[in-house]
Design an enzyme around this catalytic site. Structure first.
Site, short mmCIF file in Angstrom:
data_model
loop_
_atom_site.label_atom_id
_atom_site.label_comp_id
_atom_site.label_asym_id
_atom_site.label_seq_id
_atom_site.Cartn_x
_atom_site.Cartn_y
_atom_site.Cartn_z
N HIS A 100 0.86 -1.18 0.00
CA HIS A 100 0.00 0.00 0.00
C HIS A 100 0.91 1.23 0.00
O HIS A 100 2.05 1.18 0.47
CB HIS A 100 -0.87 0.08 1.26
N ASP A 103 2.39 2.05 3.31
CA ASP A 103 3.39 1.10 3.83
C ASP A 103 4.80 1.61 3.54
O ASP A 103 5.69 1.48 4.39
CB ASP A 103 3.24 -0.28 3.17
#
Length: 439
Positions: A100, A103
């Site tokens: 993501h 992240d």
């Protein structure tokens, strides 16, 4: 480059009788199964969020694992996570990773600050990819963690939140394209509702489709050649998820004319939460021409939430790979370990044990799936069970030639058709499955 996971060697294939714990006993990447190497058949990927970011936090307690990897400060930690990621990919001999946007770079106070942090991290990751040869399986945007998404992203009751989500997704697609990602995933983490007392369901579904169409059109306009995916999930965090299961998602895609643009990213744990088997969800995707990629994990059937455990159930993995092979194998997709170590497994070494367990279990599953296909008895049984549709009135039904009047005449001529109803022989087939897999 300093070693982060000190004392842990590259994990190599040693065979089923190996005694050392840090090795593969069944995953031999160069072994050919079904005309392809295991590496090609399985296309393993590391999940950035669980592996590099998940610290064991749950609703009852704080994290149990330090995932700062010896760094301090948000951007220094982000760089340390990236270095840890590529060391893991190298030592585990995994070719792909997934992430993501939040992240790989911590969210800032504004969208501009968040984007600037991504612009700082992406070249860093890009350089690590060039050095290592590792690839991005797919990217996505975290449009669920921030409080702004408490009512959803594409399905939010706020046009301002919808616009913010669109901007965040735009950036995530740009990053995915720059890093050569083979796919882009929509995971509706909060795309659903708790009560219809405060929900305009029709508008929310329409808006979700609008956002997805905007994303596809923008992605193609900037050169994205990969697959767009939707990942079905039945519940948690919202009570009524709009992406409940594969069939629900396919109906949504067809209603809005998105079925030519999207495939499914099927997750094992989501399948069981929807009261389906993993194999069922894969078959639904495949027979509808929508099989794309897999989040490889397993849940705990005694718990009613997404536990995201590493997939060690060889029986389930064999039936999974049976479906994958029958569907023609992966193209842009792969087996992403959307899985995390247990809260009490809190050492760096536990990460390696977890991945070894999952990779070995899927290697066993692949071998067994191919044995089932080569044995042929189950496929022949299914073919024979439906043989009546290959000739006579059955062939007319399948070809579309049969009319209601013709079928009525045929039924009247037959009289009682119970003699044509054959045993399903489920127990016999389950015995064959065990014989082939374990005999």
């Amino acid at each position: 480059m300093a070693e982060i996971f000190k004392g842990i060697p590259k994990i190599e294939y040693r065979g089923p009788k190996a005694s050392e714990p840090l090795c593969f006993r069944f995953y031999n990447p160069d072994e050919t199964v079904g005309g392809k190497t295991m590496r090609e058949q399985l296309r393993f990927a590391l999940s950035y969020w669980h592996t590099l970011c998940g610290d064991g936090l749950d609703m009852f307690g704080v994290g149990t694992v330090d995932k700062t990897f010896g760094a301090s400060g948000p951007m220094e930690i982000a760089r340390a996570k990236a270095l840890a990621c590529f060391e893991l990919l190298d030592k585990l001999d995994i070719d792909f990773f997934c992430f993501h946007d939040r992240d790989i770079a911590p969210e800032g106070k504004t969208l501009a600050e968040s984007n600037a942090r991504l612009d700082e991290m992406v070249p860093f990751i890009e350089e690590l990819m060039k050095r290592s040869g590792k690839k991005l399986l797919w990217g996505t945007a975290n449009c669920f963690s921030n409080p702004r998404y408490m009512n959803g992203a594409g399905t939010s009751c706020s046009a301002e939140v919808f616009a913010f989500a669109a901007a965040q997704i735009k950036k995530a697609i740009e990053i995915t394209v720059r890093l050569g990602g083979a796919g882009y995933v929509f995971w509706g983490g909060r795309e659903g509702y708790e009560t219809l007392l405060n929900t305009d369901m029709g508008l929310e579904l329409d808006n979700m489709a609008r956002l997805m169409r905007l994303a596809v059109d923008y992605g193609r306009s900037i050169g994205f050649k990969g697959d767009f995916y939707i990942e079905p999930k039945p519940k948690e965090p919202t009570k009524h998820q709009y992406d409940f299961d594969a069939s629900t998602v396919l109906a949504f895609l067809r209603k809005y004319g998105l079925d030519k643009d999207f495939k499914l990213n099927v997750e094992a744990n989501h399948a069981t939460l929807a009261q389906h088997t993993f194999q069922h969800e894969l078959r639904v995707a495949a027979v509808n021409g929508a099989f794309g990629s897999i989040d490889a994990n397993q849940g705990d059937l005694l718990l009613g939430w997404d536990t995201d455990q590493f997939p060690t159930n060889v029986y389930d993995n064999a039936l999974c790979m049976y479906e994958v092979i029958k569907a023609g194998g992966f193209t842009n997709g792969g087996l992403n370990f959307d899985a995390k170590t247990r809260r009490a497994s809190n050492t760096p070494e536990d990460i390696f044990h977890a991945y070894i367990a999952g990779m070995d279990a899927f290697a066993l599953g692949l071998r067994m799936a191919w044995k089932i296909i080569e044995d042929g008895r189950i496929d022949r049984f299914v073919s024979d069970r439906y043989a009546s549709f290959r000739s006579g009135i059955g062939a007319d039904i399948v070809s579309g030639k049969a009319t209601m009047e013709q079928l009525e005449r045929f039924a009247l001529e037959q009289g009682d058709v119970r003699a044509f109803v054959h045993s399903g022989r489920q127990e016999y087939l389950e015995n064959i499955l065990n014989e082939v897999m374990f005999g």
